[in-house]
Design a protein around this motif. Structure first.
Motif, PDB file in Angstrom:
ATOM      1  N   THR A 116      14.437 -19.416  -1.925  1.00  0.00           N
ATOM      2  CA  THR A 116      14.861 -18.558  -0.818  1.00  0.00           C
ATOM      3  C   THR A 116      14.925 -17.104  -1.271  1.00  0.00           C
ATOM      4  OG1 THR A 116      16.212 -20.422  -0.140  1.00  0.00           O
ATOM      5  CG2 THR A 116      16.568 -18.372   1.002  1.00  0.00           C
ATOM      6  N   THR A 117      15.493 -16.903  -2.456  1.00  0.00           N
ATOM      7  CA  THR A 117      15.549 -15.543  -2.993  1.00  0.00           C
ATOM      8  C   THR A 117      14.139 -14.987  -3.166  1.00  0.00           C
ATOM      9  OG1 THR A 117      17.476 -16.252  -4.214  1.00  0.00           O
ATOM     10  CG2 THR A 117      16.520 -14.158  -4.843  1.00  0.00           C
ATOM     11  N   ARG A 118      13.252 -15.823  -3.741  1.00  0.00           N
ATOM     12  CA  ARG A 118      11.874 -15.373  -3.958  1.00  0.00           C
ATOM     13  C   ARG A 118      11.227 -14.980  -2.640  1.00  0.00           C
ATOM     14  NH1 ARG A 118      11.210 -19.382  -7.799  1.00  0.00           N
ATOM     15  NH2 ARG A 118      10.270 -20.776  -6.280  1.00  0.00           N
ATOM     16  N   THR A 119      11.495 -15.754  -1.597  1.00  0.00           N
ATOM     17  CA  THR A 119      10.903 -15.429  -0.297  1.00  0.00           C
ATOM     18  C   THR A 119      11.269 -14.021   0.133  1.00  0.00           C
ATOM     19  OG1 THR A 119      10.885 -17.700   0.464  1.00  0.00           O
ATOM     20  CG2 THR A 119      10.955 -16.013   2.151  1.00  0.00           C
ATOM     21  N   VAL A 120      12.564 -13.706   0.042  1.00  0.00           N
ATOM     22  CA  VAL A 120      13.005 -12.393   0.513  1.00  0.00           C
ATOM     23  C   VAL A 120      12.440 -11.292  -0.379  1.00  0.00           C
ATOM     24  CG1 VAL A 120      14.998 -10.951   0.964  1.00  0.00           C
ATOM     25  CG2 VAL A 120      15.063 -13.367   1.560  1.00  0.00           C
ATOM     26  N   VAL A 121      12.500 -11.511  -1.701  1.00  0.00           N
ATOM     27  CA  VAL A 121      12.023 -10.469  -2.622  1.00  0.00           C
ATOM     28  C   VAL A 121      10.509 -10.276  -2.484  1.00  0.00           C
ATOM     29  CG1 VAL A 121      11.747  -9.881  -5.044  1.00  0.00           C
ATOM     30  CG2 VAL A 121      13.886 -10.858  -4.256  1.00  0.00           C
ATOM     31  N   PHE A 122       9.759 -11.375  -2.554  1.00  0.00           N
ATOM     32  CA  PHE A 122       8.299 -11.269  -2.464  1.00  0.00           C
ATOM     33  C   PHE A 122       7.881 -10.678  -1.122  1.00  0.00           C
ATOM     34  CE2 PHE A 122       7.126 -14.871  -5.660  1.00  0.00           C
ATOM     35  CZ  PHE A 122       7.714 -14.128  -6.661  1.00  0.00           C
ATOM     36  N   SER A 123       8.506 -11.153  -0.038  1.00  0.00           N
ATOM     37  CA  SER A 123       8.115 -10.657   1.278  1.00  0.00           C
ATOM     38  C   SER A 123       8.349  -9.156   1.361  1.00  0.00           C
ATOM     39  CB  SER A 123       8.917 -11.341   2.382  1.00  0.00           C
ATOM     40  OG  SER A 123       8.744 -12.711   2.349  1.00  0.00           O
ATOM     41  N   SER A 124       9.527  -8.713   0.918  1.00  0.00           N
ATOM     42  CA  SER A 124       9.838  -7.290   1.034  1.00  0.00           C
ATOM     43  C   SER A 124       8.844  -6.464   0.234  1.00  0.00           C
ATOM     44  CB  SER A 124      11.258  -7.012   0.537  1.00  0.00           C
ATOM     45  OG  SER A 124      12.167  -7.879   1.159  1.00  0.00           O
ATOM     46  N   LEU A 125       8.605  -6.877  -1.014  1.00  0.00           N
ATOM     47  CA  LEU A 125       7.686  -6.105  -1.853  1.00  0.00           C
ATOM     48  C   LEU A 125       6.277  -6.128  -1.269  1.00  0.00           C
ATOM     49  CD1 LEU A 125       8.892  -7.062  -5.433  1.00  0.00           C
ATOM     50  CD2 LEU A 125       9.307  -4.979  -4.139  1.00  0.00           C
ATOM     51  N   THR A 126       5.853  -7.300  -0.804  1.00  0.00           N
ATOM     52  CA  THR A 126       4.512  -7.401  -0.233  1.00  0.00           C
ATOM     53  C   THR A 126       4.376  -6.498   0.984  1.00  0.00           C
ATOM     54  OG1 THR A 126       4.514  -9.696  -0.948  1.00  0.00           O
ATOM     55  CG2 THR A 126       2.779  -9.031   0.561  1.00  0.00           C
ATOM     56  N   VAL A 127       5.413  -6.513   1.838  1.00  0.00           N
ATOM     57  CA  VAL A 127       5.347  -5.700   3.049  1.00  0.00           C
ATOM     58  C   VAL A 127       5.240  -4.226   2.688  1.00  0.00           C
ATOM     59  CG1 VAL A 127       6.748  -4.859   4.957  1.00  0.00           C
ATOM     60  CG2 VAL A 127       6.476  -7.300   4.605  1.00  0.00           C
ATOM     61  N   LEU A 128       6.073  -3.770   1.737  1.00  0.00           N
ATOM     62  CA  LEU A 128       6.051  -2.352   1.395  1.00  0.00           C
ATOM     63  C   LEU A 128       4.726  -1.976   0.730  1.00  0.00           C
ATOM     64  CD1 LEU A 128       9.733  -2.032   0.217  1.00  0.00           C
ATOM     65  CD2 LEU A 128       8.727  -1.242   2.345  1.00  0.00           C
ATOM     66  N   GLY A 129       4.232  -2.857  -0.124  1.00  0.00           N
ATOM     67  CA  GLY A 129       2.956  -2.574  -0.780  1.00  0.00           C
ATOM     68  C   GLY A 129       1.811  -2.542   0.214  1.00  0.00           C
ATOM     69  N   LEU A 130       1.766  -3.567   1.066  1.00  0.00           N
ATOM     70  CA  LEU A 130       0.705  -3.625   2.069  1.00  0.00           C
ATOM     71  C   LEU A 130       0.785  -2.432   3.006  1.00  0.00           C
ATOM     72  CD1 LEU A 130       0.512  -7.351   3.226  1.00  0.00           C
ATOM     73  CD2 LEU A 130      -1.283  -6.006   2.179  1.00  0.00           C
ATOM     74  N   ASP A 131       2.021  -2.001   3.291  1.00  0.00           N
ATOM     75  CA  ASP A 131       2.198  -0.885   4.207  1.00  0.00           C
ATOM     76  C   ASP A 131       1.534   0.361   3.652  1.00  0.00           C
ATOM     77  OD1 ASP A 131       3.260   0.396   6.525  1.00  0.00           O
ATOM     78  OD2 ASP A 131       4.647   1.425   5.183  1.00  0.00           O
ATOM     79  N   PHE A 132       1.692   0.557   2.350  1.00  0.00           N
ATOM     80  CA  PHE A 132       1.057   1.733   1.748  1.00  0.00           C
ATOM     81  C   PHE A 132      -0.460   1.646   1.891  1.00  0.00           C
ATOM     82  CE2 PHE A 132      -0.998   3.792  -1.847  1.00  0.00           C
ATOM     83  CZ  PHE A 132      -0.584   5.093  -1.621  1.00  0.00           C
ATOM     84  N   VAL A 133      -1.000   0.480   1.556  1.00  0.00           N
ATOM     85  CA  VAL A 133      -2.454   0.309   1.632  1.00  0.00           C
ATOM     86  C   VAL A 133      -2.942   0.529   3.062  1.00  0.00           C
ATOM     87  CG1 VAL A 133      -4.329  -1.333   1.328  1.00  0.00           C
ATOM     88  CG2 VAL A 133      -2.463  -1.260  -0.331  1.00  0.00           C
ATOM     89  N   LEU A 134      -2.262  -0.131   4.011  1.00  0.00           N
ATOM     90  CA  LEU A 134      -2.700  -0.027   5.403  1.00  0.00           C
ATOM     91  C   LEU A 134      -2.584   1.402   5.918  1.00  0.00           C
ATOM     92  CD1 LEU A 134      -1.200  -3.281   6.925  1.00  0.00           C
ATOM     93  CD2 LEU A 134      -3.582  -2.736   6.531  1.00  0.00           C
ATOM     94  N   THR A 135      -1.473   2.071   5.547  1.00  0.00           N
ATOM     95  CA  THR A 135      -1.299   3.448   5.992  1.00  0.00           C
ATOM     96  C   THR A 135      -2.411   4.324   5.440  1.00  0.00           C
ATOM     97  OG1 THR A 135       1.074   3.094   5.995  1.00  0.00           O
ATOM     98  CG2 THR A 135       0.318   5.366   6.080  1.00  0.00           C
ATOM     99  N   ALA A 136      -2.732   4.115   4.160  1.00  0.00           N
ATOM    100  CA  ALA A 136      -3.795   4.913   3.551  1.00  0.00           C
ATOM    101  C   ALA A 136      -5.108   4.692   4.291  1.00  0.00           C
ATOM    102  CB  ALA A 136      -3.942   4.556   2.079  1.00  0.00           C
ATOM    103  N   VAL A 137      -5.385   3.446   4.651  1.00  0.00           N
ATOM    104  CA  VAL A 137      -6.650   3.145   5.323  1.00  0.00           C
ATOM    105  C   VAL A 137      -6.648   3.671   6.761  1.00  0.00           C
ATOM    106  CG1 VAL A 137      -8.089   1.290   6.211  1.00  0.00           C
ATOM    107  CG2 VAL A 137      -7.142   1.140   3.905  1.00  0.00           C
ATOM    108  N   MET A 138      -5.506   3.496   7.463  1.00  0.00           N
ATOM    109  CA  MET A 138      -5.481   3.818   8.895  1.00  0.00           C
ATOM    110  C   MET A 138      -5.267   5.294   9.165  1.00  0.00           C
ATOM    111  SD  MET A 138      -3.056   0.779  10.192  1.00  0.00           S
ATOM    112  CE  MET A 138      -3.657  -0.862  10.517  1.00  0.00           C
TER     113      MET A 138
END
Lengths: 264, 274, 152
Positions: A238-260
Motif C-alpha cells: 500500500t505504501t509503495r502504491t502511494v509513493v510510486f504513484s506520486s513519483l510517477t505522476v510528477l515525473g510523467l507530468d514533467f515529460v508531458l508538459t515538456a511535450v505539450m
C-alpha cells in the motif's frame, strides 16, 4: 578489495535485472488483464460497481480539494496581480493553472491516496485470504474477473474526476475573486475565454489525466496482485502504491508538459 | 491400480527458491475414494494440492488428473478441467464482498447459463447439504470459522465436481465443527461418488475417514497404504508422526551449532554476576 | 447497495464529468467562436509585430472578430507578416481599414485592433491591410523621449 567492488557492481546489476523483470511482469499482467473480448453481461455490472467505488467515492475529496485550491489560487493570484494592476487577469491565471497542471496532477495524487491505496489493500487481502487462488481453482481467471474491471474503472474515473476538479476550482476562484475581492465578473470570464484554448489547454489536460489514470490504477492493482500475502506485505504494498504513484505522476507530468507546452 | 486412479503423480520434483520441497514424489489417488495426504507442517502439502490443480508447475515429473497431463495443459483446457475440481481452502476463501448465497452461486453464474430460479434451487440444495440453508443472507464476516468452511464446501460442490481437494479441513476447528466436517466429507463422498483428496496433519480424524493414506515428509512419501496398514508400518518416522512423539527420527531440535558454542561464554558470565 | 442505485449514481457521475467538459469548452475556453468554422484570411505587414502570437485576439471596437493564425517574417521586406482568420459573419470591413497593434492594459497581452476606413469595398479572403501601425515599444519611446530632452 577488488572482489568487494565486483560484488557491489554485481549487486547493482542484479537490482537492475530485478527491476526490469518486475516491470516486465507488470506489463504482462496489464496485457493479460485487458486483452480479449470481455463478456458484457458479466463485465458491465462489475465495471459499474468499480466505477462507483473508485470514482464516485473519490468525488467528495476531489470536490473539496478543488474548491479550496481554486480559492487559494484566487487569493494568491490577486495579491500578485494587483502589483501590476492587472487583477482582471485572475480568471485566466486560475483557469490555465488548473486545466494544465493542478487539475490533472492534484487529482491524480488524491486518487492515488484515496482509491489507489484502497485498491492495493483490497486485492492484497483477497490474495492473502486465498480468494484469488480459489477463483483460479474454480476455473475463473482473477485477472479478467477482478483486475480488469478495476483497471478500466480507474482509467474511466480519473479524467472525469480531473474535469470536475478543474470546474470546481474555477468556480471556487470566482467565489473569492469576484464575490469577495471584487474583480469584475465579465473580465473574470472574458480574460479566461480569450486565453484558454479548448484544443490546447482543455484537451491536453484531459490527455494528462488519462495518462495519470492509467499509471495510478495500473500501479495500485499490480502492487496488490504482486504483494507478499501477509499483513506486513500488504502494508508495504500500500505504501509503495502511494509513493510510486506520486513519483510517477510528477515525473510523467514533467515529460508531458515538456511535450505539450514546451516550445521546441 | 492405474485404471482406477483418478490422479497419478510420478516422480514429481518441485523447488521453491533454493528449497527443494518435493524430491521425487509418486502417488496414485484411487477413483471414488477418500485419500488422505498427511505430514508434518511445512512439508508442502498445500503445494501438492496446487500442483494437482495446476496453479504451480513441477520442475520435473508428471501429474495426470483424469488422464490429462496437468502441467502441459493450455490455459483454456486447464480452466475447463478445473470445473470438474472443487477445492476447499484452509481459510475457506469466501468472497468477502458477496453474501453466503452469492458465494455458492458464483461458480454457477460463471460457468452455466441457468436461469435465476434454477440457480436459487441448486444453491439452497447445496446449502441444505451443509446445514446452512438458513444462513443464506449472512455475509462471510458474520460466520464462525466452522460455518465459513461449510459454506466454502457448499461452494466447491456447487458444480457437482468429480474431485474435491480439501486443504487442512480440520485445522483450527473446535471438536463439534470438526465432527460436522468429518461427517460431511464422508457423506458427500458416499452420496455424490466423489474422489476426495484430503491434506491434513490431524491424524485421528484423517485416518477415521480415509480409505487410503500416505505420509509425506522431507519431500518424499515415507509411507502409504490403508489406515490399518499404516498403523502397523515398520518405519519409525511413520510411527513417530502417527503417535505424535516429540522426539525421534524427526528431531525435536532444529539443526543448531554445538550447545557449548552458544552457552560456553554465558556460563562464566553468569558465574561472575552471582 | 442495490445494483440499480449504483448504476444510477455511476450514470450521474459520468454525466457530471461530461457536464464539466462542456462547461470547460463553452464557459472557460469560449468555444462558441470557432474560427475553424467559417472564416476568411487576411494579411497585414508590420515593421514590429511585438508580442503577437498565434491565437491572439483580432478585434474591432473591442469586439473580437477573429484570431491570429501565424506570425512569420517576410524575407524580402524584413517585415512581420501576420495572417489572421476573420469570422465570415464580419464581411463588411472597409478595404482601407488599418490594423493596429494594441496592448490590453499596461502590461497585458497584445492584440490587433482594426480601425475601420471609409472605402465602399470590403476586405475579402486573401487581401492585405493597406495601412498598419506597429506595436508601441515602450522602451524605444522612453529612450526617444530621453534623448529628445537631452538635445534641448
Amino acid at each position: 578489495m577488488a572482489s568487494a567492488l565486483m560484488n557491489r557492481i554485481a549487486r547493482v546489476g542484479r537490482r537492475g535485472l530485478d527491476t526490469l523483470a518486475s516491470l516486465g511482469r507488470a506489463g504482462f499482467f496489464l496485457w493479460r488483464s485487458l486483452v480479449g473480448a470481455p463478456n458484457p453481461s458479466v463485465g458491465g455490472p462489475l465495471l459499474i460497481q468499480q466505477i462507483y467505488r473508485i470514482g464516485v467515492l473519490s468525488l467528495a475529496i476531489v470536490i473539496v480539494s478543488g474548491l479550496f485550491i481554486g480559492m487559494v489560487l484566487a487569493l494568491q493570484g490577486y495579491t500578485i496581480l494587483t502589483d501590476f494592476g492587472s487583477e482582471s487577469a485572475i480568471g485566466q491565471m486560475i483557469a490555465l493553472t488548473l486545466l494544465r497542471e493542478l487539475g490533472p496532477v492534484v487529482t491524480a495524487l488524491l486518487f492515488a491516496g484515496r482509491a489507489g491505496s484502497a485498491l492495493t489493500a483490497e486485492i492484497g487481502l483477497m490474495k492473502a485470504t486465498e480468494q484469488l487462488s480459489s477463483m483460479e481453482m474454480m476455473g475463473v481467471d482473477p485477472l479478467r474477473r477482478v483486475m480488469a474491471p478495476r483497471l478500466w474503472a480507474g482509467f474511466i474515473s480519473m479524467p472525469l474526476l480531473a474535469l470536475i476538479f478543474s470546474v470546481v476550482g474555477i468556480w471556487g476562484g470566482m467565489l473569492v475573486g469576484v464575490e469577495w475581492l471584487g474583480v469584475f465578473e465579465g473580465s473574470y470570464w472574458g480574460n479566461m475565454q480569450a486565453s484558454v484554448a479548448f484544443a490546447d489547454d482543455v484537451v491536453n489536460g484531459v490527455i494528462k489525466s488519462l495518462v495519470f489514470g492509467v499509471a495510478c490504477t495500473w500501479i495500485a492493482v499490480y502492487q496488490g496482485y504482486d504483494c507478499v500475502p501477509t499483513s506486513a506485505g500488504i502494508s508495504a504494498a500500500t505504501t509503495r502504491t502511494v509513493v510510486f504513484s506520486s513519483l510517477t505522476v510528477l515525473g510523467l507530468d514533467f515529460v508531458l508538459t515538456a511535450v505539450m507546452f514546451g516550445s521546441f | 491400480m492405474t485404471d482406477s486412479s483418478y490422479i497419478l503423480l510420478d516422480d514429481v520434483v518441485f523447488t521453491r527458491g533454493s528449497r527443494r520441497i518435493f524430491d521425487g514424489v509418486s502417488l496414485a489417488v484411487p477413483r471414488g475414494r477418500i485419500t488422505a495426504i498427511m505430514g508434518p507442517s511445512g512439508t508442502g502439502k498445500t503445494t501438492l494440492l496446487k500442483l494437482i490443480g495446476g496453479q504451480l508447475r513441477p520442475d520435473s515429473g508428471s501429474i495426470r488428473v483424469k488422464g490429462h497431463d496437468v502441467p502441459s495443459l493450455k490455459r483454456r483446457d486447464l480452466y475447463r478441467l478445473r470445473e470438474d475440481i472443487g477445492m476447499l481452502f484452509q481459510s475457506g476463501a469466501l468472497f468477502t464482498d458477496l453474501s453466503v448465497f452469492e458465494n455458492v452461486a458464483f461458480p454457477l453464474r460463471v460457468h452455466t447459463r441457468l436461469p435465476d430460479d434454477m440457480i436459487r434451487d441448486i444453491v439452497l440444495m447445496k446449502l441444505e447439504a451443509v446445514g446452512l440453508r438458513g444462513a443464506r443472507n449472512l455475509m462471510p464476516a458474520e460466520l464462525s470459522g466452522g460455518m465459513t468452511r461449510r459454506v466454502a464446501l457448499a461452494r466447491s460442490i456447487a458444480l457437482d465436481p468429480e474431485l474435491i481437494l480439501y486443504d487442512e479441513p480440520f485445522a483450527g476447528q473446535d471438536p463439534i465443527a470438526m465432527g460436522v466436517l468429518v461427517k460431511l466429507i464422508r457423506e458427500l463422498n458416499a452420496i455424490m461418488g466423489l474422489t476426495s483428496v484430503l491434506v491434513s496433519h490431524d491424524v485421528p480424524e484423517s485416518l477415521s475417514i480415509a480409505d487410503y493414506a500416505c505420509i509425506v515428509s522431507d519431500g518424499k512419501v515415507i509411507g502409504e497404504g490403508t489406515p490399518e496398514a499404516l498403523r502397523n508400518h515398520a518405519s519409525p518416522k511413520v510411527q513417530q508422526f502417527l503417535h505424535g512423539n516429540p522426539d525421534g527420527p524427526v528431531p525435536f531440535h532444529y539443526p543448531a551449532p554445538d550447545a557449548r558454542a552458544d552457552w560456553g561464554g554465558t556460563v562464566e558470565g553468569g558465574a561472575g554476576r552471582g | 447497495m442495490a445494483q440499480r442505485t449504483t448504476e444510477i449514481i455511476v450514470g450521474l457521475f459520468i454525466l457530471a464529468g461530461g457536464a464539466a467538459l462542456l462547461f470547460l469548452a463553452l464557459q472557460v475556453s469560449g468555444l462558441t467562436f470557432k474560427p475553424a468554422g467559417d472564416t476568411y484570411t487576411v494579411d497585414a505587414y508590420f515593421n514590429d509585430a511585438g508580442g503577437l502570437g498565434p491565437r491572439g485576439r483580432v478585434s474591432m471596437a473591442g469586439v473580437q472578430v477573429g484570431q491570429i493564425r501565424e506570425v512569420t517574417l517576410d524575407q524580402e521586406t524584413f517585415q512581420a507578416r501576420v495572417v489572421m482568420d476573420i469570422s465570415a459573419a464580419i464581411d463588411s470591413i472597409p478595404a482601407d481599414s488599418s490594423a493596429i497593434i494594441r496592448t490590453s492594459g499596461l502590461l497585458g497581452e497584445q492584440y490587433i485592433d482594426i480601425s475601420p476606413g471609409a472605402d465602399m469595398q470590403s476586405l475579402a479572403d486573401g487581401d492585405t491591410f493597406y495601412e498598419t501601425q506597429s506595436a508601441l515599444n515602450i522602451e524605444r519611446m522612453i529612450s526617444n523621449f530621453a534623448s529628445g530632452q537631452g538635445g534641448d
